[in-house]
Motif scaffolding. Structure first.
Motif, PDB file in Angstrom:
ATOM      1  N   GLY A  32      47.260  20.976  82.714  1.00  0.00           N
ATOM      2  CA  GLY A  32      48.028  21.312  81.527  1.00  0.00           C
ATOM      3  C   GLY A  32      48.244  20.118  80.643  1.00  0.00           C
ATOM      4  O   GLY A  32      47.566  19.095  80.776  1.00  0.00           O
ATOM      5  N   LEU A  33      49.194  20.250  79.748  1.00  0.00           N
ATOM      6  CA  LEU A  33      49.525  19.205  78.786  1.00  0.00           C
ATOM      7  C   LEU A  33      50.776  18.467  79.242  1.00  0.00           C
ATOM      8  O   LEU A  33      51.779  19.104  79.601  1.00  0.00           O
ATOM      9  CB  LEU A  33      49.759  19.828  77.410  1.00  0.00           C
ATOM     10  CG  LEU A  33      50.307  18.905  76.319  1.00  0.00           C
ATOM     11  CD1 LEU A  33      49.300  17.811  75.983  1.00  0.00           C
ATOM     12  CD2 LEU A  33      50.658  19.711  75.068  1.00  0.00           C
ATOM     13  N   VAL A  34      50.701  17.156  79.210  1.00  0.00           N
ATOM     14  CA  VAL A  34      51.844  16.337  79.599  1.00  0.00           C
ATOM     15  C   VAL A  34      51.904  15.133  78.679  1.00  0.00           C
ATOM     16  O   VAL A  34      50.876  14.669  78.180  1.00  0.00           O
ATOM     17  CB  VAL A  34      51.733  15.918  81.079  1.00  0.00           C
ATOM     18  CG1 VAL A  34      50.531  15.021  81.309  1.00  0.00           C
ATOM     19  CG2 VAL A  34      53.010  15.267  81.571  1.00  0.00           C
ATOM     20  N   GLN A  35      53.102  14.632  78.447  1.00  0.00           N
ATOM     21  CA  GLN A  35      53.257  13.439  77.622  1.00  0.00           C
ATOM     22  C   GLN A  35      52.906  12.196  78.421  1.00  0.00           C
ATOM     23  O   GLN A  35      53.003  12.197  79.653  1.00  0.00           O
ATOM     24  CB  GLN A  35      54.693  13.336  77.116  1.00  0.00           C
ATOM     25  CG  GLN A  35      55.083  14.429  76.145  1.00  0.00           C
ATOM     26  CD  GLN A  35      56.476  14.207  75.573  1.00  0.00           C
ATOM     27  OE1 GLN A  35      57.278  13.471  76.127  1.00  0.00           O
ATOM     28  NE2 GLN A  35      56.753  14.854  74.457  1.00  0.00           N
ATOM     29  N   PRO A  36      52.512  11.133  77.741  1.00  0.00           N
ATOM     30  CA  PRO A  36      52.258   9.868  78.458  1.00  0.00           C
ATOM     31  C   PRO A  36      53.472   9.472  79.289  1.00  0.00           C
ATOM     32  O   PRO A  36      54.611   9.576  78.831  1.00  0.00           O
ATOM     33  CB  PRO A  36      52.001   8.876  77.321  1.00  0.00           C
ATOM     34  CG  PRO A  36      51.456   9.730  76.219  1.00  0.00           C
ATOM     35  CD  PRO A  36      52.207  11.024  76.313  1.00  0.00           C
ATOM     36  N   GLY A  37      53.198   9.047  80.503  1.00  0.00           N
ATOM     37  CA  GLY A  37      54.273   8.697  81.423  1.00  0.00           C
ATOM     38  C   GLY A  37      54.751   9.860  82.269  1.00  0.00           C
ATOM     39  O   GLY A  37      55.534   9.664  83.205  1.00  0.00           O
ATOM     40  N   GLY A  38      54.282  11.052  81.963  1.00  0.00           N
ATOM     41  CA  GLY A  38      54.705  12.237  82.687  1.00  0.00           C
ATOM     42  C   GLY A  38      53.932  12.467  83.963  1.00  0.00           C
ATOM     43  O   GLY A  38      53.096  11.646  84.361  1.00  0.00           O
ATOM     44  N   SER A  39      54.221  13.599  84.606  1.00  0.00           N
ATOM     45  CA  SER A  39      53.624  13.929  85.898  1.00  0.00           C
ATOM     46  C   SER A  39      53.072  15.343  85.906  1.00  0.00           C
ATOM     47  O   SER A  39      53.558  16.217  85.190  1.00  0.00           O
ATOM     48  CB  SER A  39      54.673  13.807  87.011  1.00  0.00           C
ATOM     49  OG  SER A  39      55.183  12.501  87.121  1.00  0.00           O
ATOM     50  N   LEU A  40      52.060  15.526  86.735  1.00  0.00           N
ATOM     51  CA  LEU A  40      51.507  16.844  87.019  1.00  0.00           C
ATOM     52  C   LEU A  40      51.119  16.892  88.482  1.00  0.00           C
ATOM     53  O   LEU A  40      50.789  15.851  89.072  1.00  0.00           O
ATOM     54  CB  LEU A  40      50.253  17.124  86.179  1.00  0.00           C
ATOM     55  CG  LEU A  40      50.404  17.528  84.713  1.00  0.00           C
ATOM     56  CD1 LEU A  40      49.037  17.625  84.063  1.00  0.00           C
ATOM     57  CD2 LEU A  40      51.162  18.837  84.576  1.00  0.00           C
ATOM     58  N   ARG A  41      51.108  18.076  89.040  1.00  0.00           N
ATOM     59  CA  ARG A  41      50.591  18.255  90.392  1.00  0.00           C
ATOM     60  C   ARG A  41      49.496  19.303  90.364  1.00  0.00           C
ATOM     61  O   ARG A  41      49.735  20.453  89.975  1.00  0.00           O
ATOM     62  CB  ARG A  41      51.681  18.672  91.378  1.00  0.00           C
ATOM     63  CG  ARG A  41      51.166  18.664  92.821  1.00  0.00           C
ATOM     64  CD  ARG A  41      52.231  19.003  93.841  1.00  0.00           C
ATOM     65  NE  ARG A  41      52.478  20.435  93.917  1.00  0.00           N
ATOM     66  CZ  ARG A  41      53.013  21.042  94.990  1.00  0.00           C
ATOM     67  NH1 ARG A  41      53.343  20.323  96.053  1.00  0.00           N
ATOM     68  NH2 ARG A  41      53.233  22.342  94.982  1.00  0.00           N
ATOM     69  N   LEU A  42      48.313  18.878  90.769  1.00  0.00           N
ATOM     70  CA  LEU A  42      47.183  19.792  90.880  1.00  0.00           C
ATOM     71  C   LEU A  42      47.130  20.367  92.285  1.00  0.00           C
ATOM     72  O   LEU A  42      47.459  19.681  93.259  1.00  0.00           O
ATOM     73  CB  LEU A  42      45.872  19.083  90.574  1.00  0.00           C
ATOM     74  CG  LEU A  42      45.784  18.334  89.249  1.00  0.00           C
ATOM     75  CD1 LEU A  42      44.386  17.722  89.082  1.00  0.00           C
ATOM     76  CD2 LEU A  42      46.126  19.221  88.079  1.00  0.00           C
ATOM     77  N   SER A  43      46.712  21.617  92.360  1.00  0.00           N
ATOM     78  CA  SER A  43      46.544  22.274  93.653  1.00  0.00           C
ATOM     79  C   SER A  43      45.124  22.814  93.769  1.00  0.00           C
ATOM     80  O   SER A  43      44.514  23.202  92.762  1.00  0.00           O
ATOM     81  CB  SER A  43      47.520  23.447  93.796  1.00  0.00           C
ATOM     82  OG  SER A  43      48.859  23.032  93.699  1.00  0.00           O
TER      83      SER A  43
END
Length: 119
Positions: free
Chosen positions: A10-21
């Motif tokens: 998805g879309l996230v701002q710089p410095g942000g987090s995501l978790r892929l599964s």
């Protein structure tokens, strides 16, 4: 045959987090390795993080300390926790599994999930 289904991009701002599964269609307990790759600027796939059958992990230098690969053998799922994301991390991420089947190691890929890092 193994199907791998990714989610979590998805879309996230710089410095942000995501978790892929990445969920496999069969038990991952016996898989030789599972890992995450991403498309590089030349459109080739570069490996990002790998976990062996024994649970050892390896990361490319660019993501060390920011990304963590993990697995849940009950859910037949591996994860990629991505923290402190920057624009250079934005691309398509692919799940990969090397599976021993009929005395040979076979390579399986998910369809890819897009990660966008932008303010």
């Amino acid at each position: 045959q193994v199907q791998l289904v990714e989610s979590g991009g998805g879309l996230v701002q710089p410095g942000g987090s995501l978790r892929l599964s990445c969920t496999a269609s069969k038990s991952i307990a016996g898989f030789v390795t599972m890992g995450w790759y991403r498309r590089d600027p030349t459109k080739q796939r570069e490996w990002v993080a790998i976990m062996t059958h024994g649970g050892q992990t390896k990361y490319i230098d660019a993501v060390k300390g920011r990304f963590t690969i993990s697995r849940d053998t009950v859910k037949n799922t591996i994860y990629l926790q991505m923290n402190s994301l920057n624009p250079e991390d934005a691309t398509v991420y692919f799940c990969n599994a090397n599976v021993l089947e009929e005395a040979e190691i076979r390579d399986y890929w998910g369809q890819g999930t897009q990660v966008t890092v932008s303010s």
